[in-house]
Design a protein around this motif. Structure first.
Motif, PDB file in Angstrom:
ATOM      1  N   THR A 254      12.024  24.057  33.238  1.00 22.60           N
ATOM      2  CA  THR A 254      10.821  24.337  34.022  1.00 22.60           C
ATOM      3  C   THR A 254      10.014  23.055  34.212  1.00 22.60           C
ATOM      4  N   TYR A 255       8.972  23.149  35.016  1.00 21.84           N
ATOM      5  CA  TYR A 255       8.015  22.043  35.122  1.00 21.84           C
ATOM      6  C   TYR A 255       6.647  22.512  34.647  1.00 21.84           C
ATOM      7  N   PHE A 256       5.864  21.576  34.140  1.00 19.35           N
ATOM      8  CA  PHE A 256       4.469  21.837  33.819  1.00 19.35           C
ATOM      9  C   PHE A 256       3.599  21.222  34.909  1.00 19.35           C
ATOM     10  N   LYS A 257       2.395  21.729  35.061  1.00 22.46           N
ATOM     11  CA  LYS A 257       1.498  21.251  36.112  1.00 22.46           C
ATOM     12  C   LYS A 257       0.361  20.402  35.545  1.00 22.46           C
ATOM     13  N   PRO A 258       0.209  19.169  36.038  1.00 21.38           N
ATOM     14  CA  PRO A 258      -0.956  18.374  35.659  1.00 21.38           C
ATOM     15  C   PRO A 258      -2.157  18.648  36.552  1.00 21.38           C
ATOM     16  N   TYR A 259      -1.935  19.324  37.678  1.00 19.24           N
ATOM     17  CA  TYR A 259      -2.995  19.583  38.653  1.00 19.24           C
ATOM     18  C   TYR A 259      -3.143  21.088  38.879  1.00 19.24           C
ATOM     19  N   ALA A 260      -4.368  21.558  38.983  1.00 15.05           N
ATOM     20  CA  ALA A 260      -4.653  22.981  39.179  1.00 15.05           C
ATOM     21  C   ALA A 260      -4.632  23.309  40.663  1.00 15.05           C
ATOM     22  N   ALA A 261      -3.436  23.238  41.248  1.00 16.69           N
ATOM     23  CA  ALA A 261      -3.282  23.466  42.683  1.00 16.69           C
ATOM     24  C   ALA A 261      -1.837  23.836  42.966  1.00 16.69           C
ATOM     25  N   CYS A 262      -1.591  24.323  44.179  1.00 25.11           N
ATOM     26  CA  CYS A 262      -0.233  24.666  44.605  1.00 25.11           C
ATOM     27  C   CYS A 262       0.705  23.499  44.364  1.00 25.11           C
ATOM     28  N   THR A 321     -12.954  12.556  42.592  1.00 25.18           N
ATOM     29  CA  THR A 321     -13.098  12.773  41.151  1.00 25.18           C
ATOM     30  C   THR A 321     -12.024  12.086  40.317  1.00 25.18           C
ATOM     31  N   GLY A 322     -10.901  11.748  40.921  1.00 29.09           N
ATOM     32  CA  GLY A 322      -9.813  11.121  40.179  1.00 29.09           C
ATOM     33  C   GLY A 322      -9.007  12.082  39.344  1.00 29.09           C
ATOM     34  N   ALA A 323      -9.238  13.387  39.487  1.00 23.17           N
ATOM     35  CA  ALA A 323      -8.533  14.386  38.687  1.00 23.17           C
ATOM     36  C   ALA A 323      -8.480  15.698  39.449  1.00 23.17           C
ATOM     37  N   LEU A 324      -7.636  16.613  38.979  1.00 26.92           N
ATOM     38  CA  LEU A 324      -7.506  17.933  39.617  1.00 26.92           C
ATOM     39  C   LEU A 324      -7.347  19.002  38.554  1.00 26.92           C
ATOM     40  N   GLY A 325      -8.279  19.036  37.627  1.00 29.74           N
ATOM     41  CA  GLY A 325      -8.274  20.064  36.603  1.00 29.74           C
ATOM     42  C   GLY A 325      -9.157  21.229  36.998  1.00 29.74           C
ATOM     43  N   ALA A 326      -9.391  22.129  36.050  1.00 32.76           N
ATOM     44  CA  ALA A 326     -10.201  23.308  36.318  1.00 32.76           C
ATOM     45  C   ALA A 326     -11.651  22.945  36.618  1.00 32.76           C
ATOM     46  N   ASP A 327     -12.145  21.866  36.053  1.00 36.74           N
ATOM     47  CA  ASP A 327     -13.521  21.452  36.312  1.00 36.74           C
ATOM     48  C   ASP A 327     -13.670  20.839  37.699  1.00 36.74           C
TER      49      ASP A 327
END
Length: 406
Positions: A254-262, A321-327
């Motif tokens: 499987t893959y894990f996601k570093p970004y909270a997006a499609c 923001t330089g990131a794509l997490g939940a915040d």
């Protein structure tokens, strides 16, 4: 032998010691990662609504629905390309937690060997069912996680309860007979992951109670034990991906996601992150992608889910923001005027050359044109979190800690 007999016998016989060490390690990481996505997803609008729904009609099935909505709300859950593009963790892990009598909101990041064995069993069968459903016919309405995911959840829960081969086979048949026709819908429904988990959980309960058990052997051509699941398709059990059951553990692929997006957006997002360009320096961003992702072009998303499926909003968020997490990608960000202004400078285009890479890779050619006339361009096929660019254990721990505020 009947396909479901083969699957039931394999699941019933599986032991933790049969699972390779690297897959055991990944299963534990997956379990913890999903607890994190559930904690973060519970704070979203869809997560809160699902929690209220479950509280209004308390039952294990409703609790499973809510927990699975939490697991998928952020679009931060794992996936598998060859396994029908399914997101197995958000269906399997919540189902197991509730079946084990564990409060998903207070679950610990370490599972028992029995729970992880059941998790792996659900993955192995569910991924193969999803593989047989993909690529789907254009006239088919289902989306794989919602349909095949119900089988994965049913197998996992039946295994956790120590079901024998017959109980597992009936759990699969019941789950498939009741699986959601999960047309992809935004907002909040997505791939019907909530009902998929709830259906799988209910199927395992029914199988344990004797549902679909025959009173005597039957020779009827309309035999309920021969429910036409994906495994009954001509040649299904000889498909190399399916036939590898027991020798190749797809739970380790499987893959894990570093970004909270499609997942479609991740290659472009990583390119933009690597460019490190400031918002004031961006004249325009072009995303050239495969046919399946061209519609992810919403400039003013109407919900968090729409934002997760929008190249413009995702890339604008990354630049700012330089990131794509939940915040960073949240309900509160939808009216951010700076983000909307930058999103308006993002365009999405079809690149036929990338169609040949799909679905093994969700590639993108990303072009950033700056105000000083320079051009930054990269074609990226491998998304962060893939086997060729994996997230480290340390990165996954940080992801979990940020989602749980640990």
């Amino acid at each position: 032998m009947h396909p479901l007999d083969l699957l039931g016998e394999w699941v019933a016989a599986l032991r933790w010691s049969d699972v390779p060490a690297d897959v055991q390690h990944r299963a534990a990481l997956t379990f913890r990662d999903t607890l994190g996505t559930m904690a973060g997803g519970a704070r979203t609008v869809s997560g809160r609504i699902a929690s209220e729904f479950a509280a209004a009609a308390p039952s294990d099935v409703h609790s499973t629905f809510a927990a699975a909505v939490h697991a998928s709300a952020l679009d931060f859950d794992d996936g598998h390309y060859r396994g029908g593009a399914i997101h197995p963790a958000s269906v399997v892990v919540p189902s197991l937690l509730v079946a084990a009598g564990v409060n998903p909101a207070g679950a610990q990041p370490t599972a028992t060997d029995e729970m992880l064995t059941a998790q792996v069993a659900g993955y192995e069968v569910g991924l193969r069912a999803a593989h047989l459903l993909w690529p789907k016919h254009p006239l088919d309405d289902y989306h794989c996680t919602g349909t095949a995911g119900a089988i994965a959840a049913a197998v996992a829960v039946a295994k956790l309860r120590g079901g024998d081969a017959d109980q597992v086979r009936r759990a699969i048949a019941i789950a498939w007979a009741h699986a959601p026709m999960s047309t992809f819908q935004l907002p909040m429904v997505k791939e019907s992951i909530g009902w998929s988990a709830a259906t799988g959980r209910a199927a395992a309960d029914l199988a344990a109670a004797g549902f679909m058990r025959l009173s005597r052997p039957s020779s009827s051509p309309i035999d309920a034990t021969f429910t036409p699941t994906p495994f009954h398709r001509a040649g299904a059990m000889h498909d190399p991906f399916v036939a590898s059951l027991g020798t190749v553990f797809e739970a380790g692929n499987t893959y894990f996601k570093p970004y909270a997006a499609c997942r479609y957006t991740h290659t472009a997002a990583r390119s933009v992150q690597a460019f490190g360009v400031a918002a004031n320096d961006v004249q325009a961003i072009e995303v050239h992608t495969h046919r399946g992702a061209v519609d992810l072009s919403d400039l003013r998303p109407a919900s968090l889910d729409h934002a997760q499926y929008s190249f413009p909003f995702v890339l604008a968020t990354m630049v700012l923001t330089g990131a794509l997490g939940a915040d960073e990608l949240s309900d509160d960000a939808l009216d951010d005027q700076a983000r909307l202004a930058l999103a308006a400078r993002v365009s999405v285009h079809h690149d036929p050359a990338l169609d040949a890479e799909y679905p093994a890779h969700y590639g993108a050619r990303t072009v950033v044109r700056t105000t000083d006339g320079s051009v930054l361009e990269e074609t990226r096929l491998v998304a962060p979190g893939d086997a060729a660019d994996p997230m480290s254990d340390a990165e996954l721990l940080v992801k979990y800690q940020r989602l749980t505020n640990a």
